[in-house]
Design a protein around this motif. Structure first.
Motif, PDB file in Angstrom:
ATOM      1  N   UNK A 147      25.529  41.181  -4.685  1.00 53.36           N
ATOM      2  CA  UNK A 147      26.115  42.362  -4.083  1.00 53.36           C
ATOM      3  C   UNK A 147      25.206  42.885  -2.980  1.00 53.36           C
TER       4      UNK A 147
ATOM      5  N   UNK B  72      32.013  44.612   3.986  1.00 54.15           N
ATOM      6  CA  UNK B  72      31.318  43.724   3.047  1.00 54.15           C
ATOM      7  C   UNK B  72      30.766  42.495   3.761  1.00 54.15           C
TER       8      UNK B  72
ATOM      9  N   UNK C  18      20.851  38.689  -3.270  1.00 52.09           N
ATOM     10  CA  UNK C  18      21.665  38.984  -4.436  1.00 52.09           C
ATOM     11  C   UNK C  18      23.149  38.951  -4.130  1.00 52.09           C
TER      12      UNK C  18
ATOM     13  N   UNK D 288      25.124  45.512  -1.501  1.00 54.02           N
ATOM     14  CA  UNK D 288      24.728  46.904  -1.704  1.00 54.02           C
ATOM     15  C   UNK D 288      23.451  47.000  -2.515  1.00 54.02           C
ATOM     16  N   UNK D 289      23.194  45.990  -3.326  1.00 52.98           N
ATOM     17  CA  UNK D 289      21.952  46.021  -4.098  1.00 52.98           C
ATOM     18  C   UNK D 289      20.770  45.604  -3.255  1.00 52.98           C
ATOM     19  N   UNK D 290      21.062  44.940  -2.164  1.00 46.56           N
ATOM     20  CA  UNK D 290      19.985  44.401  -1.339  1.00 46.56           C
ATOM     21  C   UNK D 290      19.577  45.401  -0.256  1.00 46.56           C
ATOM     22  N   UNK D 291      20.543  46.172   0.187  1.00 51.11           N
ATOM     23  CA  UNK D 291      20.292  47.056   1.335  1.00 51.11           C
ATOM     24  C   UNK D 291      20.018  48.460   0.827  1.00 51.11           C
ATOM     25  N   UNK D 292      18.763  48.868   0.832  1.00 47.83           N
ATOM     26  CA  UNK D 292      18.470  50.195   0.302  1.00 47.83           C
ATOM     27  C   UNK D 292      17.984  51.165   1.366  1.00 47.83           C
ATOM     28  N   UNK D 293      17.816  50.715   2.595  1.00 51.29           N
ATOM     29  CA  UNK D 293      17.338  51.634   3.624  1.00 51.29           C
ATOM     30  C   UNK D 293      18.521  52.201   4.380  1.00 51.29           C
TER      31      UNK D 293
ATOM     32  N   UNK E 161      25.269  51.622   5.200  1.00 52.44           N
ATOM     33  CA  UNK E 161      26.293  52.141   4.322  1.00 52.44           C
ATOM     34  C   UNK E 161      27.706  51.989   4.888  1.00 52.44           C
TER      35      UNK E 161
END
Ligand SMILES: Nc1ncnc2c1ncn2[C@@H]1O[C@H](COP(=O)(O)OP(=O)(O)OP(=O)(O)O)[C@@H](O)[C@H]1O
Ligand SMILES: Nc1ncnc2c1ncn2[C@@H]1O[C@H](COP(=O)(O)OP(=O)(O)OP(=O)(O)O)[C@@H](O)[C@H]1O
Ligand SMILES: [Mg+2]
Ligand SMILES: [Mg+2]
Lengths: 251, 263, 314, 251
Positions: free
Chosen positions: D101, D155, D99, D103-108, D151
């Motif tokens: 962004x 970027x 995707x 940030x939308x891809x990395x949720x762990x 986190x």
């Protein structure tokens, strides 16, 4: 640090910094990260300057100082008046700061409420507030959007409204943080035209070197919390070494 | 991506749309209260209440059955009302045993059950109508005028504004997870339930951090425009004679409705 | 609707008017209190923080995960909100969420909104934060375990309160509604616990400062631990008792007249098709109702006073 | 709609679409918005194609179809196998979608967990998962970042990790949605080099025409839910009328 470049291409601005003068600004984030290492900068009436530099150079940090959201060591004067805690509200009415993400800027449900927020908090009368809102929306050509809900707008439209929210405060200096990021070519073009027409001094941070070349006579280069060059855009773009060292590219 | 599906407002030109939001909010509350006060089995009054609602639908130019159509999905809680069937004493109509417990359905229970369902269903329809003819920001203003603490209405205004932004983020997060929820031939896919819950928790944590940091940036945007702890708003609404008249007329109707229910 | 329903948003007309009003009074008094508390601790920053956090809770409720046979679990969020924002701010945030769910999506009624806020916002925050506060100095695994228990218990407490209110309204027998609600929510609560623990451990890992010393979350009074403990004990003792002998409880309630006041008042304002406005039953019910309301309000204010005095001491 | 351009510059790809074949895809969003109006497209082994067009053209919508997140009317074949509801999970292991962004891809919480999500979900053994993660991180040159918290990355770094999260699934087709947005020139440069080196077929949507010119031999232009041109990048960029009508600009 290749500070050597400063002397080679540096043209001190001709004026005294009647719109903005920053002297020896230092700032450390609470976590100990040194973000600004003695920044000095002058802007004069009618100046439109680009602020460029790699991610993490300190551009946003510098901008947050200019209307007193962050407080570092050093001196800042806006329109000849020193920025202190006491005159912060007045300074804020003179410096219009627009954030990168319009969703951070537009926090009210409707466009009207958002553009009216600044004037209302300056304590203007209702008639004045309405007049300010009308002329700010007029300036960004968004008059028809007055009663729209912010979340229904496209990114390009949100960006224009975000600029209107600070124009309604009649600022004498406009600070824009990466205004063209995420816009498609058409929306970007319309933003460039808008900025060209606005008769206000502005300092604009960006990674969009093509826009810099097209729009800004003057470019300020930052890296690692310092200003490493401040000169005519033409000269900066011609200096390939300088661009390379600071992670920039010719458009 | 653009997530607008949360908007319940129906853009139309109508008398009801133009009413002051306070009037609409007050009438809605009174209507729902009146439903609550009607006795069980007051069928005629309930019928009148429904006609009141239909008239409001028509006056809003939404189509006579607009709220009816939209209310059908909004009654999942009806299941719980089933317990009413076994909880009201009266003349037994039907009884049965489950796990050696005796369940009795009485005639009074059936009247009560149906009354509750109808009352609840009318109330839901009225609430649907309210948000279909009132833009949410106006509704928030109405709440302010009706003395709901400003801090709550402001939180609600922010909630409304950022709901769309954050829900978009949630959708993208869910899509990212879905896009990588693959399987290979001959392998059992999906992981265990604890792992899945953990991933969901991580997504929640991720969303929390981003929301938290965004609230900092929003605060910055607010103070750079002069915010110092007090919020000022312009009052965009003014009660006109028509508003007063509609309010009075509706209250009278609701009162009559109550009388009908008691006769 | 874009998220799966939890059978806990009570719609209008499922509670008697009297129970609804009592719910509103308890909620209003508690919120008054929460507002003055957050005003003090968060200052001018509170509005954007709580507004965006309310949107967060709302959005987080949409992140579901597949559980069993096509069903899916998701967060309720009261415990999580209170743990990361502190109890008072957590309550306000949950109130906004529940209000918007009712106003915008008809998820829960308007007249019964006070009770809904009490069940899903106030009590869940109090239980969640209370148990967590007690574990403040403990090791991380223990803390997380307690957070999980707190999240589970917050859901069970809400289910318990919901059942009691429906029962007091005369709309269900305790022996049916209590075991049913508690059974369903045992599993919903496990989902809540898993997600809450994972979310908090994510935050501990990435932004420990938000939960550590000096954070919003740590600033509330230690006495919360007592509140949490007391509620936990009450729920843990009461639920099995009530489930085992609902008829007993029912008899007690009837003997004390609770059910009469709570359930019948609205239906007897003009009793049984007789000519209204006089009649003995009518007056006695009204008087009983008014007394009930006053007593509840007084108790709430007293509890409030007590909390205020205690928590103003360091 | 200037569909006339299709014939003027259209070069049908030489192959049969062995990696990807889309035939007559239509899609309408639940709110009634028609986003795709009969899209047909072929990609062959080794193809690297850019997908350009104004905001709202339907680029992201098309991409979401390619690994079955959205389901429209029409036919999609990946690696010669028709995409159906039944083989969706397997298709997803063949198509890697990144995707815009990160940030939308990395949720762990950690980089490792994120890159391991795909392989773990596919039910591989622990040793296999570790091997996959190691080689994916190696490919984006981020091996040292394994235990970092996603986190806290920049970027540019996040973008690389986002790509690693799909590489670890060994896809035969990579779909990237606006990968260069928001990157500073240095990070953008390093992304371009990375994409050039990856030996996988890819379809990349972007507004960055300079990157298109530099990296992709083939360009597909979308507007209003249709493919309005599909040809050699050189030809597309030379067709000023086409660019103008579809709100694009020459780099
Ligand atoms: N809240 C914060 N706490 C600690 N460090 C920070 C914080 N915000 C920024 N920094 C650090 O300060 C430095 C300067 O950041 P800043 O955001 O000013 O950079 P920038 O030039 O605007 O970069 P970009 O082009 O990515 O926007 C960076 O190294 C960044 O990591
Ligand atoms: N969830 C949605 N519901 C309704 N309409 C949508 C949704 N997502 C996108 N659309 C609409 O579909 C159209 C195509 O959107 P899409 O996101 O595919 O465009 P795009 O080409 O990727 O644009 P961008 O360059 O801005 O990313 C747009 O008009 C958009 O408003
Ligand atoms: Mg910046
Ligand atoms: Mg897109």
């Amino acid at each position: 640090m290749p500070v050597s470049h400063i002397t080679s291409t540096y043209h001190a601005p001709e004026c005294e910094g009647d719109v903005l003068r920053v002297r020896d600004l230092f700032f450390t984030y609470p976590d100990g990260h040194d973000a600004l290492h003695g920044v000095s900068l002058k802007l004069c009436g009618g100046d439109k300057a680009a602020l460029v530099g790699p991610n993490g150079a300190g551009k946003s940090t510098l901008m947050l100082h200019l209307n007193g959201i962050l407080h570092g060591r050093g001196e800042i004067e806006i329109g000849g008046r020193k920025l202190t805690r006491e005159n912060l509200p007045e300074i804020r009415s003179m410096v219009g700061l627009v954030f990168q993400n319009p969703d951070d800027q537009l926090f009210s449900p409707t466009v009207f409420e958002d553009v009216a927020f600044g004037p209302l908090h300056m304590g203007l009368t209702e008639a004045d507030v309405r007049a300010r809102v009308a002329s700010a929306l007029e300036a960004v050509r968004m008059t028809a959007y007055k009663d729209r809900l912010s979340h229904h707008l496209s990114v390009g439209e949100k960006k224009r409204i975000a600029i209107a929210t600070v124009l309604s405060m009649n600022p004498s200096l406009l600070i824009l943080d990466e205004p063209s990021a995420g816009l498609d070519p058409r929306a970007r073009r319309s933003l460039i035209n808008l900025l060209r027409e606005l008769p206000i001094s502005m300092l604009v941070s960006t990674h969009d070197m093509a826009m810099v070349k097209e729009l800004f006579p003057r470019t300020v280069v930052m890296d690692e919390g310092r200003i490493v060059a401040d000169a005519l855009t033409l000269d900066i773009l011609a200096d390939e070494d300088l661009l390379l060292v600071h992670g920039l590219e010719k458009p | 991506m653009h997530f607008d599906a949360f908007d319940r407002y129906h853009e139309k030109e109508s008398f009801v749309h133009r009413l002051d939001p306070r009037v609409k909010a007050v009438i809605t509350i009174l209507f729902i209260l009146s439903n609550a006060l009607l006795p069980d089995g007051a069928w005629i009054a309930l019928l009148f209440a429904w006609m009141f609602l239909l008239a409001a639908n028509v006056l809003s130019s939404l189509g006579i059955f607009y709220t009816l159509k939209n209310s059908l999905i909004a009654l999942p809680f009806a299941l719980i009302a089933v317990t009413v069937l076994f909880s009201t004493p009266g003349k037994p109509v039907y009884s049965f045993f489950v796990f050696s417990s005796h369940f009795v359905v009485s005639d009074a229970a059936i009247v009560r059950f149906v009354s509750i369902l109808i009352r609840s269903w009318l109330s839901v329809q009225m609430a649907i109508l309210l948000v279909a003819v009132t833009r949410f920001p106006d509704l928030i203003h109405a709440l302010e005028h009706l003395r709901v603490p400003v801090i709550l209405t402001t939180i609600i205004a922010f909630l409304y504004r950022y709901l769309f932004v954050l829900v978009d983020e949630v959708y993208r997060l869910i899509r990212a997870r879905e896009a990588r929820s693959a399987s290979l031939h001959g392998h059992r896919a999906g992981g265990g339930i604890f792992w899945r819950a953990r991933v969901t928790g991580s997504m929640t944590g991720q969303l929390f951090l981003r929301s938290y940091e965004r609230s900092d940036r929003v605060y910055n945007a607010m103070i750079s425009r002069g915010y110092a702890g007090h919020l000022y708003t312009l009052n965009p609404h003014e009660m006109k004679p028509g508003d007063y008249f509609t309010l009075a007329f509706s209250i009278a109707l609701i009162f009559i409705l109550q009388l009908i229910g008691r006769l | 609707m874009h998220y799966s329903q939890i059978p806990m948003h009570i719609p209008d007309n499922f509670l008697s008017l009297m129970v609804s009003i009592i719910g509103w009074i308890v909620t209003a008094v508690t919120l008054r209190f929460a507002i003055s508390k957050t005003n003090k601790s968060l200052g001018e920053k509170q509005i954007p923080l709580m507004g965006v956090m309310a949107a967060f809770i709302f959005a987080a409720q949409m992140i579901n995960f597949p559980v069993l046979g096509g069903t899916s679990g998701h967060l309720l969020g009261g415990a999580l909100a209170a743990i990361v924002l502190g109890p008072w701010a957590g309550m306000l945030v949950m109130t906004a969420v529940i209000a918007v769910q009712a106003l915008l999506f008809q998820d829960g009624g308007l007249v019964v909104m006070g009770a809904n806020i009490l069940n899903m916002g106030l009590i869940t925050s109090a239980v969640g934060y209370g148990l967590y506060r007690g574990m403040y100095e403990q090791s991380k695994p223990l803390k997380l375990a307690v957070i999980g228990f707190a999240a589970w218990l917050s859901v069970m407490t809400a289910a318990l309160l919901t059942s009691l209110q429906i029962w007091l309204s005369g709309n269900a027998e305790l022996r049916i509604i209590l075991p049913a609600m508690l059974f369903v929510h045992t599993f919903i609560g496990i989902g809540e616990a898993l997600v809450t623990v994972a979310a908090v451990s994510f935050i501990m890992q990435t932004r420990p400062d938000l939960l550590g010393e000096g954070s919003e979350s740590a600033s509330a009074s230690r006495n919360w631990a007592w509140v949490g403990g007391a509620i936990a004990l009450a729920v843990v003792l009461f639920s099995p008792l009530a489930s085992a002998d609902p008829d007993g409880l029912e008899r007690v309630a009837i003997d004390l007249g609770f059910i009469g006041i709570a359930a019948d008042a609205p239906y007897q304002i003009i009793p049984d098709y007789t000519v209204p406005f006089l009649g003995e039953t009518f007056i006695s019910t009204i008087v009983a109702g008014v007394i009930g309301v006053i007593v509840v309000a007084a108790v709430m204010i007293l509890i409030g006073r007590g909390l205020k005095v205690k928590s103003s001491k360091p």
